[in-house]
Design a protein around this motif. Structure first.
Motif, PDB file in Angstrom:
ATOM      1  N   TYR A 171       0.830  -1.206   0.000  1.00 19.53           N
ATOM      2  CA  TYR A 171       0.000   0.000   0.000  1.00 19.53           C
ATOM      3  C   TYR A 171       0.865   1.257   0.000  1.00 19.53           C
ATOM      4  O   TYR A 171       0.608   2.209  -0.756  1.00 19.53           O
ATOM      5  CB  TYR A 171      -0.909  -0.003   1.223  1.00 19.53           C
ATOM      6  N   MET A 172       1.912   1.270   0.837  1.00 20.14           N
ATOM      7  CA  MET A 172       2.793   2.431   0.905  1.00 20.14           C
ATOM      8  C   MET A 172       3.508   2.659  -0.422  1.00 20.14           C
ATOM      9  O   MET A 172       3.615   3.793  -0.902  1.00 20.14           O
ATOM     10  CB  MET A 172       3.810   2.255   2.039  1.00 20.14           C
ATOM     11  N   GLN A 174       2.612   1.784  -3.366  1.00 18.99           N
ATOM     12  CA  GLN A 174       1.682   2.223  -4.396  1.00 18.99           C
ATOM     13  C   GLN A 174       1.297   3.692  -4.232  1.00 18.99           C
ATOM     14  O   GLN A 174       1.121   4.413  -5.217  1.00 18.99           O
ATOM     15  CB  GLN A 174       0.423   1.354  -4.362  1.00 18.99           C
ATOM     16  N   SER A 175       1.194   4.135  -2.972  1.00 17.04           N
ATOM     17  CA  SER A 175       0.725   5.502  -2.717  1.00 17.04           C
ATOM     18  C   SER A 175       1.851   6.530  -2.689  1.00 17.04           C
ATOM     19  O   SER A 175       1.659   7.676  -3.103  1.00 17.04           O
ATOM     20  CB  SER A 175      -0.050   5.555  -1.400  1.00 17.04           C
ATOM     21  N   MET A 176       3.044   6.142  -2.218  1.00 20.37           N
ATOM     22  CA  MET A 176       4.123   7.127  -2.100  1.00 20.37           C
ATOM     23  C   MET A 176       5.447   6.665  -2.690  1.00 20.37           C
ATOM     24  O   MET A 176       6.422   7.416  -2.670  1.00 20.37           O
ATOM     25  CB  MET A 176       4.321   7.511  -0.631  1.00 20.37           C
ATOM     26  N   GLY A 177       5.491   5.438  -3.222  1.00 18.64           N
ATOM     27  CA  GLY A 177       6.728   4.937  -3.813  1.00 18.64           C
ATOM     28  C   GLY A 177       7.550   4.140  -2.822  1.00 18.64           C
ATOM     29  O   GLY A 177       7.505   4.391  -1.613  1.00 18.64           O
ATOM     30  N   TRP A 178       8.315   3.178  -3.329  1.00 17.11           N
ATOM     31  CA  TRP A 178       9.082   2.311  -2.443  1.00 17.11           C
ATOM     32  C   TRP A 178      10.212   3.058  -1.750  1.00 17.11           C
ATOM     33  O   TRP A 178      10.589   2.722  -0.620  1.00 17.11           O
ATOM     34  CB  TRP A 178       9.623   1.109  -3.222  1.00 17.11           C
ATOM     35  N   ILE A 180      10.420   6.320  -0.551  1.00 12.22           N
ATOM     36  CA  ILE A 180       9.957   7.039   0.636  1.00 12.22           C
ATOM     37  C   ILE A 180       9.545   6.040   1.724  1.00 12.22           C
ATOM     38  O   ILE A 180       9.766   6.284   2.926  1.00 12.22           O
ATOM     39  CB  ILE A 180       8.784   7.977   0.281  1.00 12.22           C
ATOM     40  N   SER A 181       8.971   4.927   1.323  1.00 14.77           N
ATOM     41  CA  SER A 181       8.536   3.916   2.281  1.00 14.77           C
ATOM     42  C   SER A 181       9.702   3.427   3.137  1.00 14.77           C
ATOM     43  O   SER A 181       9.604   3.333   4.369  1.00 14.77           O
ATOM     44  CB  SER A 181       7.888   2.736   1.549  1.00 14.77           C
ATOM     45  N   LEU A 184      10.982   6.132   5.587  1.00 15.28           N
ATOM     46  CA  LEU A 184      10.108   6.260   6.752  1.00 15.28           C
ATOM     47  C   LEU A 184      10.318   5.114   7.734  1.00 15.28           C
ATOM     48  O   LEU A 184      10.302   5.313   8.957  1.00 15.28           O
ATOM     49  CB  LEU A 184       8.646   6.309   6.307  1.00 15.28           C
TER      50      LEU A 184
END
Length: 442
Positions: A171-172, A174-178, A180-181, A184
């Motif tokens: 989900y992360m 898909q929504s913000m790119g691998w 940035i995931s 974080l």
């Protein structure tokens, strides 16, 4: 689980109560740290296609990128045990989690595949120092007859890490790119480092509280004498009963990490034509199997069959049957059946490992808990390190029908390798020593 053990009337009841409450804060913090361990362990299976595309690489290289974590983890298991028994588990966890945080942030920012490899090395080294120190700490904060259940609960938290590394990361990403995931996740790891240093303690006596041994035995007991590093390692490796468990770990976890940790995702998408979201849903059954099965496996071993060996054999037989079923039906299952297959796979290949660590601990004195569990923990990650690229090469050995995908014949051959591994693991269980009676009367 009983939190009110009987104790001597002269023992300060207030201190006993504080100790029994405080240990759960320690468990919570170390549990979150272990969640991150499993997140990193299985996370590349979700973003493998993205990495192959972005770094313009192959399945073999991707298998190596995934396995480098396991090589680092395997190499550090003996040092993890030795450091836990010498400088202490709290210091070990805190220092190395800092390295893991740096590696995760660097991985998210990696401009080249070479930097990505180096970042995974840092992550592998960093998270390798969580499980063994935690087992040492749990052995000091919980009773002997609680240990298997606590190890099962701890492994269930690892299952939440699998869920995070599959469903949540999907989900992360898909929504913000691998990228940035992973940055974080590295930042979150820094928070755990601070909490581990401030809250975790190696044993109740470090807080001025009575130990579990004091409460159970109704008398003060001095801390166990330190065992010289080489002497402790020599004692572990010379114990004949150690080796069937160690070899079982190699085959069982090689199968689990190689398939469940990397190639199950491409298998579901290439053979069954599932979308990334659908494959992630099926793979989440690995997490749920660990979350539900691990505490139940500890309870099953401690309270139901009252055995360590019987759960090994039962899970081994079921795993062999399941791998044979998949080999004979590589592309003929419904989506609902796939959910069930991966749930059972997780219980029989992953939840059972808590009985393996409990068995290893019970073969030796508690003063050697770090060294003994560290020694045996080398083998599951050596298995993962070997199986991930090995299965990738099996897939590469069959011509690709289209670029970026692999043929059914390649996956069928892969399932045959996994079946043989399950049979080898089952054979090891018959040579294991039953340690439950020793533990119960210990």
């Amino acid at each position: 689980m009983n939190n009110k053990p009987e104790h001597h009337p002269s023992m300060n009841a207030s201190l006993v109560a504080k100790m029994l409450r405080y240990r759960w804060w320690i468990f919570l913090i170390l549990g979150v740290a272990y969640l991150l361990v499993y997140f990193h362990r299985l996370s590349l299976s979700v973003v493998a296609d993205d990495l192959i595309f972005e770094f313009a690489t192959s399945a073999g290289v991707m298998g190596l990128l995934s396995s480098i974590y396991f090589y680092c983890y395997a190499v550090m298991q003996l040092p993890a045990g030795l450091l836990s028994d010498s400088i202490g588990p709290r210091r070990t966890v805190s220092a190395f989690l800092l390295v893991a945080a740096a590696g995760s942030i660097m991985f998210g920012m990696a401009p080249t595949i070479e930097v990505a490899f180096f970042s995974r090395v840092l992550v592998g080294f960093g998270v390798s120092m969580v499980f063994i120190p935690t087992m040492k700490i749990l052995a000091q904060w919980f009773r002997k007859d609680e240990f298997a259940s606590m190890a099962g609960l701890f492994n269930a938290v690892g299952g939440m890490g699998v869920l995070a590394g599959t469903w949540l990361l999907g989900y992360m990403a898909q929504s913000m790119g691998w990228r940035i995931s992973f940055v974080l996740i590295g930042a979150g790891t820094l928070v755990i480092v601070v909490l581990a240093w401030l809250v975790v303690r190696d044993r109740p006596q470090d807080k001025g509280w009575p130990s579990i041994a004091d409460i159970e035995n109704q008398q003060a007991t001095p801390p166990p004498a330190a065992i010289p590093l080489l002497a402790g390692l020599g004692r572990v490796l010379s114990e004949k009963s150690f080796w069937p468990v160690a070899v079982w770990f190699f085959f069982d976890c090689g199968l689990f990490f190689g398939f469940g940790g990397l190639w199950a995702g491409p298998y579901l998408m290439h053979v069954y034509g599932l979308s990334r979201a659908q494959a992630g849903g099926v793979l989440s059954m690995i997490a749920w199997g660990m979350i539900i099965g691990s505490p139940l496996m500890g309870f099953f071993s401690d309270r139901v069959v009252k055995s360590r060996k019987k759960p090994f054999i039962i899970c081994g037989v079921v795993l062999c049957a399941e791998m044979l079923f998949l080999y004979l039906n590589p592309d003929g299952l419904s989506l609902a059946a796939l959910y069930g297959v991966f749930f059972v796979f997780s219980i029989c290949a992953s939840s059972i490992v808590i009985v393996g660590f409990t068995t290893t601990k019970e073969l030796f004195p508690v003063s050697m808990a770090g060294t003994s569990v560290g020694a045996v923990n080398l083998f599951p990650f050596l298995g993962g390190a070997i199986y991930m690229p090995l299965l990738g090469r099996v897939l590469d050995s069959v011509p690709q029908p289209t670029p970026g995908s692999y043929a059914l014949e390649g996956y069928t051959l892969m399932l045959l390798v996994l079946l043989a591994s399950a049979v080898a693991a089952l054979c090891c269980t018959f040579f294991m020593k039953e340690t439950f009676t020793k533990q119960a009367h210990g």
